[in-house]
Structure formats: structure tokens, C-alpha cells
Write a protein that holds these residues in place. Structure first.
Motif: not given
Lengths: 256, 439, 153
Positions: B164, B191, B198, B201-203, B205-206, C7
Motif C-alpha cells: 500500500d 489495481e 484504493r 476491502y482490498r487493503r 484483505l492484503e 476477510i
């Protein structure tokens, strides 16, 4: 080679279950010959012919103090309890013979020729990370010098100090019982060079060979039986010596 | 900082670049690395390695470089464990130093694997041998395998943690090359939405995946490390032999990791001009607790190990320890391992006045690192000297000058990679955003 | 809240899949790919090792040319138990190049040479396999072979 899925599965299961038990062995199917060496320390006179013969035969640098076979001369004061200073050890592993010039004191003196014990459960084979050490069909441990990476773990793991780093080839090296000679029907160079017959070499599966007779008659010891290495180099008549050194231990009668 | 002020006063008229000390530091490191490279080349071209049989003490097969390798991999495991305490296991006070710890863990495992790769006699053969014909019964093989795996997992974990911030950097970087490279490292083109925004949700999950990976990494690190302990533990040598060796390795890894993280974080904060207070101070105090606790446990471990081996004077175990207690390694053991390495740091960390002072913490961590290094050296060399041979008096193995040069080079290499990592990766990211771009 | 739990589950699942894949890869590599390669290596090395030429010959080989000395030696009293090359040095090179001066066998008649075996040192006591003398008192200044012929005794 084609492997069906079922086979693959069963093989995987066998491997997973058997990793701890199964012994990876490269021995052939027919084990006709089982070559062993018998050493009779009583007969050794410390002339060092075996060391020189071995070094020239196997192209080991003669004047460097490394050798595939070497002679240890002991001078032991018999005293109870013994202390460290009562045991003196002199090693011959070059062409120079230190026994002739050493000032021998009182006590019991004797020579013990040593070489790779060709263990049947060899620590060096077990620990080698790249499988450079393996057993041949005759039960001899060989070093694959094209594969050896020189990590020296085998040098650390060998309880007999029989393996070493070859300074020129930069790989580990050790006695092979003169594999190239025994394949041609000769006996190993050290056996051939010994003037007193302190080393006897032969096939233990052949009941009429000299080795089998000696092993049947005398009391047989191996070095460091407590390490569980199952050596193929036997020592005859060590028990009449004063046993102090850890590497000259008694025990393990062979019942042939 | 003080040095810079001093230089500025001294050479006042000449205008120095702001970070000239940094360039001096780089220069020194590169010189030292060249010294080390020279040493390594000499080791492999000149036969300085054992040309004696193992029994004669001149032929000790594992030497200073192996000890250094053990030191490095112990450090990497420890750093990984300590960082994961903050990242995975919820020691939130460690948060400010977590990324630094992970970076150091990555650097030390890289250098560690490099050391062992160059220590063996046939360095060019080893990679192929490990790819072609391996012995599944050899602990050494599994050790290398797990360390390699650990390295891969660590890289992936760090990538997920830093991604990130790297994406942010790729947007804000002043140079186009920087933008391109950061974009490449972070795989920004994957991306769905371009730009700095961003989706949460993605952050999230990462972040979670990084945590899971962190757990796996620590697990693999501990497997690899206990494997290293077992490499020593399975041999017949009396000082090494035993099932406690792997456990002891894990324990000493925590000491090593906490000490190195403490040392390098204090130095890095000072060098970057970050004031050590507030949360950063808390994190160093947390490291103090971890280090002190591990040191105390280690003290008991050493004490009982020696007592149990020395209690009955069995010749085998006794000879192995005589080397340490009053043999050739007595100074190393009493002064460095026990005194400088364990007792004094425990005192410094335990006494409140010194324990709360950052400078004293730094001193304690440096002492511990020295002690740990000597301890590794003694572990490797002392274990091998402990091969009990009657009739031969002890002689000390002393490292060859080329070996020492090589070790210096490896340490310098560690410093260099770490410095570059600090420079280009968003390790101190959150702090720097507040104070501008740092140096 | 529910979303966060999802998640977490997803992340753990990904991690699990990764571990399984890696473990499967290692097992496949170590137990399936590596052994056949290793076997060929072993085979190759055994051939290389067996193809090395012996340097040390045998008395039978020597007798092909030096039959006179051989017949003397084979009937000698004590020395018949030792091989030609123990005293004369390694002979395979000499057999290959019989007239090459570099590989001529050694004929050493010095007292020190005999002393390698026959010098009296404490470990070689009465029970030892070889007769020993004290070289410094046993007719010093004379060569051994004046009285003792090596091929006859």
C-alpha cells in the motif's frame, strides 16, 4: 514412465508413511560379496608401509598430514585411576615415521592401524545433504567427488575421524578399500603393503576365505560400537590392551 | 547529528551536502565489502582450509565462517519472531519497529545464505546439487530448504505489508524512474482503479493476508532454525549432542533478534533524526522487556546445561566442558558469553535508571550482540574441539586473517543492504510522512 | 463486522492453499524428481572410481620379467611374506615403461631403510612379528646386506 493417478496416490501415501522407516539404499539385488577388513594390532610393527602405499596408490599429497589410513602408536601407563597425561598418542600419517625417533617411556606400547570403518549404517552417508556418499553392492561407502559440495558435515559427523577434506581437490575424501583394485581382483594397497599380515582383507560370505577363518576364531571387536555404526573393519585382540581411549572400545562379539 | 554539527563548525567555509555523512558511511561500507570479497577469494584460491585430520585440532572442519552463518540465521529467526510479536501476535507496542525488524530479517537471511554458500568448498556446485540430487535424510538439506522457503515467504509477507505504501510512493515520487520502479515493485497495474485511492476491502484483505503469511513465515523460520539446532544436535560430539540443542537455538534466537532490533532501531532513528519518544520509546521499552526476559531464561539454560554435564565427571562430557570452563575458550566463555553477553545486559535492563535510558539500552544491546556472536563462535568451535582425544593437549584454533576479513565484509554487506532498504522502501513510512521526506 | 470476519476467513484460506501447494511441491521434488537423477550420478561415479588404474602391482606381475629374483624371494625364509614393492617402491609405472629411468624401482640398501622395520623400539617387543636389533649397537658402520641378503632371508 507413466504413472496412473491411483499409483501416484498410493505411492504418495507410502512415502508419507514410510519416510521415517524406509531406508534408501542403492545396494543391488545380488549381495554375493561382502568385503571386510580385519586388523590385528598385535602384528603391527609401525613401519608405515601401508600409509605410504595408500598415499601413492590414491594420489594423496604424501607430505601433508592427511591420510586415508594411518597408524596410531600408543604409550599408556597402567595406573588406576588413569589421568589424561597417562595416555600418549603418536600418529603416523606422512611418509615420515615418528615411531623410530619418538622417545618411548615406560608403560604399555602398541600400534593400532586405522582407516575408514566402512560402516553399514554410516553417519557420513546419512548426513550428506547432496547424496554424494552412497553404498555400493559390496557394502563399501564411496564419495561421489563430482557431487560433493564440500560442506564438511561428514567430517564433523564421522566418529572415527576417517574422512577429511582433500586440499587439492576441495572435496571430502576417504578410504574406499581401494575400490578400483578390488574390482580388478587385487587386494587393497595397504593390505598388500603390510609386511606382517596385520591387515587381512576378504569376502566374509565365503566361508573358506582367510577373513572368515580369523573372524570365526578370534575375539572380534569394532571401534566405537556404542555409536551403532555397524563397521566392516574389525579389530582382533584389542581386549588385552589397556582400554582407555574412547575410540578403542571393546564389545560386540561377532557370531559368525 | 553531533558529528555533523562538529564538521560544519570545523569546515565552515566549504559547503557540504546535507547528507555527506551518509556518503562517508556508504564509502566505508563499500571498502569493507571489497576487503571481504578479497578475503573470500583468497580462502577459495589458497589452501588455508584444514589440511590436517580433524583429530589434530588444526583440521577443525567448521570454522569462523560457519559460526558467522549461524549468527546470521539465528538473528534472522529472532528478528522474524520479534517482529511477528508485533505484527501477528498483538504486541502492538512493537508496531513502530516491526517493518525495520522484517527488513533486517530479510537482509540477514540473504547474507546468511550467502555466507554458507561461500563457505563450502565448491560454491558453484552447491545450487545445482541442491536442485538435482538431495538426501531427504540429511538435516542439513532440510535446513537449507526451509531457510530458502522462509526467505521466499518473508519476501511475500513484506510485499503485502509494504504494498500500500509503495503504491503511494509510486504516485508521489519526484523522479519518473522512481515512479516507474515503485509501480513495478508493487505491481500497481493489477489495481482495478488507477490513482491513489484504493478500496478499503482490498487493503484490508492484503493486511489480513500479510498477517497469515507472517504466521506461516514465523512457523517456517522456527522449523528451519530448530533444524539448524538439530544439525548440531544429532552429531556424536558430546557438547552438541542432545535434543535440547534445537530448543536452545530458538531461545537464543529471540535474544539475538531483540538485541539486534534494539540496536539497529535506535541507530536508525538517530541517523534519520527521529526523536525517540512517545510510541517509539514505548516500542524500545517493549524490546527491553523481551530481551531481558529471554536473557534470564538463557542464563538458566546455560547454568543447568553446564551443571548437568559437569555434575558427574564422566570423561566424555567433562572434557567437552573443560574447554569452556578452564580450557582454551575460558576467556570467551567467562568474559564474553557470561559477563558481557548475559549478566551485564541483564543488570542494565533490569535497573530502572539505566533500563529507561535509551543510551543504556543501546549499550546493553551492543554488549548482547557481541556476547551472542562469541557464543556462536564458541558453540561451533568449542563443540568441535570437544572431540575428546586422549594424548593430545588442547591447541586453540585461531581464525585465519582472510576469514576475519570475510566476516567483516559480510557485516558491511548487511549494513549496506539495510541502508539501501531503509532509503528506498517505506520502512519508516508513517513517521516520515509527518516530517516531510526525511533526509 | 461480518465483512471483517469474511476477510479473515478468506486470508486464512489463501494462506492454507499456499502452504499446501508449497508442501506438495517439496514432497514431489524430494521424493519423485530427485532420486532418479541421483541414481545416475551414483552409477557414473562407480564407473569412474572403478576405472582408476592401480599403481601398486603384485609379485606375480614382477615375476614376468624378474623371475630369478622372484624364485629366490618366494623361497626365502622370512621376507617371502612381504611384497616386492614394499622395498622397491611402486611399480606399475615401471611395468608400463620398463626402461624409463624416472620410474626405475628403488634399491635402497641403507641401514636406515632396513631400520624402518627392524629397528628395535619399545613397541616391537619379543612377541612382535619381526626380529629387531638395535641399529646403533648392532655392528654399526657395516651395511646390512653384508651379512643378510634380503632375497634369501
Amino acid at each position: 514412465m507413466k504413472i496412473t493417478r491411483r499409483e501416484l496416490l498410493t505411492r504418495t501415501i507410502v512415502i508419507v508413511l514410510g519416510t521415517g522407516i524406509s531406508f534408501k539404499s542403492t545396494r543391488g539385488v545380488e549381495e554375493e560379496k561382502n568385503l571386510v577388513m580385519c586388523i590385528i594390532p598385535d602384528k603391527c610393527i609401525g613401519c608405515g608401509m601401508c600409509v605410504k602405499a595408500c598415499k601413492i596408490e590414491n594420489k594423496i599429497p604424501v607430505e601433508k598430514p592427511i591420510s586415508r589410513t594411518w597408524i596410531e602408536g600408543y604409550e599408556i601407563k597402567i595406573k588406576i585411576p588413569y589421568s589424561e597425561s597417562d595416555v600418549k598418542k603418536i600418529v603416523m600419517n606422512t611418509s615420515k615415521n615418528p615411531f623410530l625417533t619418538y622417545k618411548w617411556g615406560d608403560g604399555e606400547h602398541f600400534f593400532v592401524p586405522k582407516l575408514c570403518n566402512q560402516c553399514q549404517k554410516a553417519p557420513c552417508v546419512r548426513v550428506c545433504p547432496v547424496n554424494a556418499r552412497f553404498y555400493t553392492a559390496e557394502g563399501i561407502v564411496l564419495v561421489d567427488k563430482n557431487s560433493c559440495i564440500g560442506c564438511k558435515y561428514c567430517v564433523t559427523a564421522c566418529p572415527y575421524g576417517a574422512t577429511y577434506l582433500h586440499p587439492d581437490q576441495k572435496v571430502t575424501d576417504k578410504c574406499t578399500y581401494c575400490y578400483h583394485r578390488i574390482k580388478r581382483g587385487f587386494s587393497p594397497a595397504c593390505v598388500q603393503a603390510c609386511p606382517t599380515g596385520a591387515r587381512v582383507f576378504g569376502d566374509i560370505n565365503n566361508p573358506s576365505s582367510e577373513v572368515s577363518k580369523i573372524l570365526r576364531e578370534g575375539s572380534v571387536d569394532v571401534l566405537l560400537p556404542e555409536e551403532g555404526t555397524d563397521p566392516k573393519t574389525f579389530y582382533i585382540g584389542l581386549e588385552n590392551k589397556f582400554i582407555v581411549e574412547h575410540s578403542i572400545a571393546t564389545g560386540e562379539e561377532i557370531n559368525e | 547529528m553531533y558529528v555533523r554539527e562538529y564538521f560544519k563548525k570545523k569546515i565552515g567555509r566549504i559547503s557540504l551536502p546535507d547528507n555527506f555523512l551518509f556518503y562517508i558511511w556508504l564509502f566505508v561500507l563499500i571498502v569493507l565489502i571489497e576487503v571481504g570479497a578479497y578475503g573470500i577469494v583468497q580462502i577459495h584460491t589458497k589452501p588455508i582450509m584444514p589440511t590436517q585430520p580433524f583429530e589434530s585440532y588444526a583440521g577443525v572442519p567448521w570454522r569462523l565462517l560457519v559460526a558467522t552463518y549461524v549468527f546470521f540465521v539465528v538473528s534472522t529467526t529472532g528478528l522474524c519472531i520479534v517482529s511477528s510479536l508485533g505484527e501477528v501476535f498483538g504486541f502492538i507496542r512493537l508496531k513502530p519497529v516491526v517493518r525495520m525488524g522484517l527488513l533486517l530479517a530479510l537482509v540477514t537471511i540473504l547474507v546468511g545464505l550467502m555466507i554458507i554458500g561461500l563457505e563450502i568448498e565448491r560454491p558453484f556446485r552447491a545450487p545445482f546439487a541442491f536442485l538435482a540430487h538431495v538426501n531427504p535424510y540429511s538435516l542439513m538439506f532440510w535446513m537449507i530448504m526451509f531457510y530458502a522457503l522462509y526467505m521466499v515467504f518473508l519476501i511475500i509477507e513484506m510485499w503485502f505489508i509494504l504494498r500500500d505504501d509503495i503504491i503511494q510512493l509510486s504516485i508521489r515520487s519526484p523522479s519518473s524512474l522512481g515512479r516507474f520502479l515503485y509501480g513495478l515493485i508493487s505491481l500497481k497495474f493489477l489495481e482495478p482503479v488507477a490513482g491513489s485511492y484504493r478500496p478499503k476491502y482490498r487493503r484490508k484483505l492484503e493486511h489480513e493476508f500479510a498477517k497469515v503469511l507472517g504466521f506461516i513465515t514465523v512457523f517456517v523460520a522456527i522449523i528451519a532454525h530448530s533444524n539448524l539446532g538439530a544439525v548440531f544436535g544429532v552429531t556424536y560430539l558430546p557438547f552438541w549432542h542432545g535434543p535440547l540443542m534445537p530448543i536452545y537455538f530458538i531461545l537464543s534466537a529471540i535474544i539475538s533478534g531483540a538485541a539486534i532490533l534494539m540496536f539497529s532501531s535506535i541507530i536508525t532513528f538517530w541517523a534519520r533524526g527521529v526523536k525517540i519518544k512517545g510510541k517509539i520509546y514505548d516500542s524500545i521499552q517493549m524490546l527491553r522487556v523481551v530481551l531481558g526476559f529471554a536473557l534470564v531464561v538463557d542464563l538458566f539454560f546455560i547454568a543447568w546445561k553446564f551443571v548437568s554435564k559437569f555434575y558427574f565427571p564422566s570423561p566424555v562430557t567433562k572434557e567437552a566442558l573443560e574447554i569452556f570452563l578452564y580450557g582454551p575458550l575460558k576467556i570467551n566463555f567467562w568474559v564474553f558469553e557470561l559477563g558481557i553477553g548475559t549478566l551485564i545486559p541483564i543488570l542494565i535492563l533490569a535497573i530502572p535508571i539505566t533500563g529507561r535510558s535509551v543510551k543504556w539500552n543501546l549499550a546493553a544491546s551492543i554488549m548482547t550482540i557481541i556476547g551472542i556472536f562469541v557464543l556462536r563462535y564458541d558453540l561451533v568451535i568449542g563443540g568441535l574441539l570437544g572431540k575428546s582425544i586422549s594424548g593430545i593437549t588442547y591447541q586453540m584454533y585461531s581464525p585465519h586473517v582472510f576469514e576475519i576479513m570475510a566476516v567483516v565484509g559480510f557485516f558491511a554487506l548487511t549494513g549496506l543492504i539495510y541502508t539501501i532498504g531503509i532509503k528506498i522502501l517505506p520502512i519508516l513510512g508513517t513517521m516520515e510522512e509527518k516530517t516531510g521526506r526525511g533526509e | 463486522m461480518n465483512d471483517e470476519g469474511d476477510i479473515k476467513k478468506k486470508a486464512i484460506f489463501f494462506g492454507f492453499v499456499l502452504v499446501v501447494f508449497v508442501a506438495a511441491g517439496i514432497i514431489f521434488y524430494v521424493f519423485y524428481l530427485s532420486p532418479p537423477i541421483e541414481k545416475t550420478y551414483v552409477q557414473k561415479w562407480m564407473e569412474i572410481e572403478a576405472s582408476r588404474l592401480p599403481q601398486y602391482g603384485s609379485p606375480e606381475l614382477c615375476s614376468k620379467c624378474h623371475f630369478e629374483q622372484y624364485s629366490l624371494w618366494i623361497e626365502s625364509e622370512h621376507h617371502s611374506s612381504i611384497q616386492c614393492e614394499n622395498c622397491h617402491g611402486i611399480g606399475m609405472k615401471h611395468i608400463e615403461n620398463p626402461y624409463d629411468g624416472n620410474y626405475m624401482p628403488r634399491i635402497d640398501t641403507s641401514r636406515e631403510f632396513c631400520g624402518i622395520c627392524h629397528e628395535s623400539i619399545p613397541p616391537r617387543d619379543e612377541s612382535s612379528a619381526i626380529k629387531t636389533v638395535n641399529l646403533s649397537t648392532h655392528n654399526p658402520e657395516y651395511s646390512c646386506i653384508l651379512c643378510h641378503l634380503p632375497h634369501r632371508t
